[in-house]
Write a protein that holds these residues in place. Structure first.
Motif, PDB file in Angstrom:
ATOM      1  N   GLU A   1       0.842  -1.188   0.000  1.00  0.00           N
ATOM      2  CA  GLU A   1       0.000   0.000   0.000  1.00  0.00           C
ATOM      3  C   GLU A   1       0.882   1.244   0.000  1.00  0.00           C
ATOM      4  N   LEU A   2       0.650   2.113  -0.965  1.00  0.00           N
ATOM      5  CA  LEU A   2       1.416   3.340  -1.109  1.00  0.00           C
ATOM      6  C   LEU A   2       1.001   4.334  -0.030  1.00  0.00           C
ATOM      7  N   VAL A   3       1.993   4.873   0.700  1.00  0.00           N
ATOM      8  CA  VAL A   3       1.718   5.849   1.754  1.00  0.00           C
ATOM      9  C   VAL A   3       1.876   7.272   1.219  1.00  0.00           C
ATOM     10  N   PHE A   4       2.993   7.551   0.546  1.00  0.00           N
ATOM     11  CA  PHE A   4       3.268   8.864  -0.048  1.00  0.00           C
ATOM     12  C   PHE A   4       3.919   8.677  -1.410  1.00  0.00           C
ATOM     13  N   LYS A   5       3.768   9.673  -2.246  1.00  0.00           N
ATOM     14  CA  LYS A   5       4.466   9.715  -3.527  1.00  0.00           C
ATOM     15  C   LYS A   5       5.127  11.086  -3.638  1.00  0.00           C
ATOM     16  N   LEU A   6       6.442  11.080  -3.768  1.00  0.00           N
ATOM     17  CA  LEU A   6       7.197  12.313  -3.934  1.00  0.00           C
ATOM     18  C   LEU A   6       7.679  12.394  -5.370  1.00  0.00           C
ATOM     19  N   SER A   7       7.547  13.555  -5.982  1.00  0.00           N
ATOM     20  CA  SER A   7       8.093  13.761  -7.324  1.00  0.00           C
ATOM     21  C   SER A   7       8.971  15.004  -7.304  1.00  0.00           C
ATOM     22  N   LYS A   8       9.863  15.078  -8.274  1.00  0.00           N
ATOM     23  CA  LYS A   8      10.820  16.182  -8.286  1.00  0.00           C
ATOM     24  C   LYS A   8      10.157  17.516  -8.596  1.00  0.00           C
ATOM     25  N   SER A   9       9.080  17.487  -9.362  1.00  0.00           N
ATOM     26  CA  SER A   9       8.419  18.718  -9.769  1.00  0.00           C
ATOM     27  C   SER A   9       6.986  18.720  -9.245  1.00  0.00           C
ATOM     28  N   ASP A  10       6.415  19.881  -9.166  1.00  0.00           N
ATOM     29  CA  ASP A  10       5.062  20.050  -8.668  1.00  0.00           C
ATOM     30  C   ASP A  10       4.083  20.062  -9.843  1.00  0.00           C
ATOM     31  N   LYS A  11       2.971  19.345  -9.700  1.00  0.00           N
ATOM     32  CA  LYS A  11       1.987  19.260 -10.781  1.00  0.00           C
ATOM     33  C   LYS A  11       1.311  20.595 -11.068  1.00  0.00           C
ATOM     34  N   SER A  12       1.346  21.509 -10.137  1.00  0.00           N
ATOM     35  CA  SER A  12       0.650  22.782 -10.315  1.00  0.00           C
ATOM     36  C   SER A  12       1.302  23.680 -11.369  1.00  0.00           C
ATOM     37  N   VAL A  13       2.487  23.348 -11.844  1.00  0.00           N
ATOM     38  CA  VAL A  13       3.137  24.170 -12.870  1.00  0.00           C
ATOM     39  C   VAL A  13       2.677  23.814 -14.275  1.00  0.00           C
ATOM     40  N   ILE A  14       2.039  22.678 -14.445  1.00  0.00           N
ATOM     41  CA  ILE A  14       1.704  22.188 -15.784  1.00  0.00           C
ATOM     42  C   ILE A  14       0.679  23.087 -16.476  1.00  0.00           C
ATOM     43  N   ILE A  15      -0.442  23.379 -15.829  1.00  0.00           N
ATOM     44  CA  ILE A  15      -1.515  24.154 -16.468  1.00  0.00           C
ATOM     45  C   ILE A  15      -1.071  25.569 -16.841  1.00  0.00           C
ATOM     46  N   PRO A  16      -0.432  26.331 -15.931  1.00  0.00           N
ATOM     47  CA  PRO A  16       0.026  27.672 -16.345  1.00  0.00           C
ATOM     48  C   PRO A  16       1.042  27.633 -17.483  1.00  0.00           C
ATOM     49  N   MET A  17       1.943  26.663 -17.457  1.00  0.00           N
ATOM     50  CA  MET A  17       2.921  26.557 -18.545  1.00  0.00           C
ATOM     51  C   MET A  17       2.241  26.187 -19.861  1.00  0.00           C
ATOM     52  N   LEU A  18       1.253  25.312 -19.795  1.00  0.00           N
ATOM     53  CA  LEU A  18       0.522  24.920 -20.994  1.00  0.00           C
ATOM     54  C   LEU A  18      -0.240  26.108 -21.588  1.00  0.00           C
ATOM     55  N   ILE A  19      -0.883  26.888 -20.734  1.00  0.00           N
ATOM     56  CA  ILE A  19      -1.598  28.086 -21.196  1.00  0.00           C
ATOM     57  C   ILE A  19      -0.620  29.083 -21.816  1.00  0.00           C
ATOM     58  N   PHE A  20       0.501  29.309 -21.147  1.00  0.00           N
ATOM     59  CA  PHE A  20       1.499  30.245 -21.653  1.00  0.00           C
ATOM     60  C   PHE A  20       2.078  29.771 -22.985  1.00  0.00           C
ATOM     61  N   MET A  21       2.278  28.453 -23.112  1.00  0.00           N
ATOM     62  CA  MET A  21       2.791  27.895 -24.358  1.00  0.00           C
ATOM     63  C   MET A  21       1.789  28.100 -25.499  1.00  0.00           C
ATOM     64  N   ILE A  22       0.510  27.881 -25.234  1.00  0.00           N
ATOM     65  CA  ILE A  22      -0.518  28.060 -26.261  1.00  0.00           C
ATOM     66  C   ILE A  22      -0.609  29.522 -26.687  1.00  0.00           C
ATOM     67  N   VAL A  23      -0.542  30.432 -25.728  1.00  0.00           N
ATOM     68  CA  VAL A  23      -0.621  31.861 -26.054  1.00  0.00           C
ATOM     69  C   VAL A  23       0.578  32.303 -26.886  1.00  0.00           C
ATOM     70  N   THR A  24       1.788  31.925 -26.464  1.00  0.00           N
ATOM     71  CA  THR A  24       2.967  32.336 -27.235  1.00  0.00           C
ATOM     72  C   THR A  24       3.006  31.672 -28.604  1.00  0.00           C
ATOM     73  N   GLY A  25       2.537  30.427 -28.682  1.00  0.00           N
ATOM     74  CA  GLY A  25       2.460  29.765 -29.986  1.00  0.00           C
ATOM     75  C   GLY A  25       1.457  30.440 -30.904  1.00  0.00           C
ATOM     76  N   GLY A  26       0.322  30.849 -30.352  1.00  0.00           N
ATOM     77  CA  GLY A  26      -0.685  31.554 -31.143  1.00  0.00           C
ATOM     78  C   GLY A  26      -0.196  32.903 -31.624  1.00  0.00           C
ATOM     79  N   ILE A  27       0.468  33.639 -30.757  1.00  0.00           N
ATOM     80  CA  ILE A  27       1.022  34.942 -31.148  1.00  0.00           C
ATOM     81  C   ILE A  27       2.085  34.764 -32.226  1.00  0.00           C
ATOM     82  N   SER A  28       2.923  33.748 -32.063  1.00  0.00           N
ATOM     83  CA  SER A  28       3.969  33.486 -33.049  1.00  0.00           C
ATOM     84  C   SER A  28       3.365  33.129 -34.404  1.00  0.00           C
ATOM     85  N   LEU A  29       2.339  32.301 -34.408  1.00  0.00           N
ATOM     86  CA  LEU A  29       1.671  31.935 -35.656  1.00  0.00           C
ATOM     87  C   LEU A  29       1.010  33.153 -36.306  1.00  0.00           C
ATOM     88  N   TRP A  30       0.354  33.979 -35.505  1.00  0.00           N
ATOM     89  CA  TRP A  30      -0.299  35.187 -36.027  1.00  0.00           C
ATOM     90  C   TRP A  30       0.725  36.140 -36.644  1.00  0.00           C
TER      91      TRP A  30
END
Length: 143
Positions: free
Chosen positions: A5-34
């Motif tokens: 039975e798993l008690v804790f799971k530690l990872s090197k990075s925090d999952k909370s950075v994924i969504i803001p980075m994904l949004i920022f990537m989409i915005v910069t990609g859209g601006i670059s394409l435009w």
């Protein structure tokens, strides 16, 4: 094989950075394409920024998925990269301690350090919000 039975799971990075980075990537990609479609030469700078954000996002996902410590009641699985996994019983650890790393932007990360009975020393960095797992392992090893 007995299921643990798993008690804790530690990872090197925090999952909370994924969504803001994904949004920022989409915005910069859209601006670059435009900018590219409107024949503006400035798109090269936004494209470089888009590539940089994409590389950071891929690295964060890699750290979350593959660099981790899975903590069980009788030991823990240490996975420092995608190819290496090693299970340690708490009795195999001769010494364990934690340290904090302070960065100039007021970010604090925790480092869990341990030494095996055969003298090998390992270290694992995890975000501050996962310090409960480190405290649990320290209690198991040092008591």
């Amino acid at each position: 094989m007995e299921e643990r039975e798993l008690v804790f799971k530690l990872s090197k990075s925090d999952k909370s950075v994924i969504i803001p980075m994904l949004i920022f990537m989409i915005v910069t990609g859209g601006i670059s394409l435009w900018l590219y479609l409107s024949d503006n030469g400035f798109f090269i700078f936004t494209l470089i920024f888009f590539a940089f954000i994409t590389a950071l996002l891929i690295h964060a996902v890699y750290c979350i998925c593959f660099i981790k410590v899975l903590i069980y009641e009788d030991g823990f699985l240490y996975q420092p990269n995608i190819f290496t996994k090693k299970y340690f019983d708490y009795s195999e650890i001769s010494e364990a301690w934690d340290t904090q790393k302070h960065y100039p932007n007021n970010t604090v990360t925790w480092c869990f350090n341990f030494k095996t009975v055969d003298g090998q020393q390992f270290s694992f960095v995890c975000p501050m919000n996962q310090s409960d797992g480190i405290d649990y392992m320290l209690d198991k090893i040092n008591n």
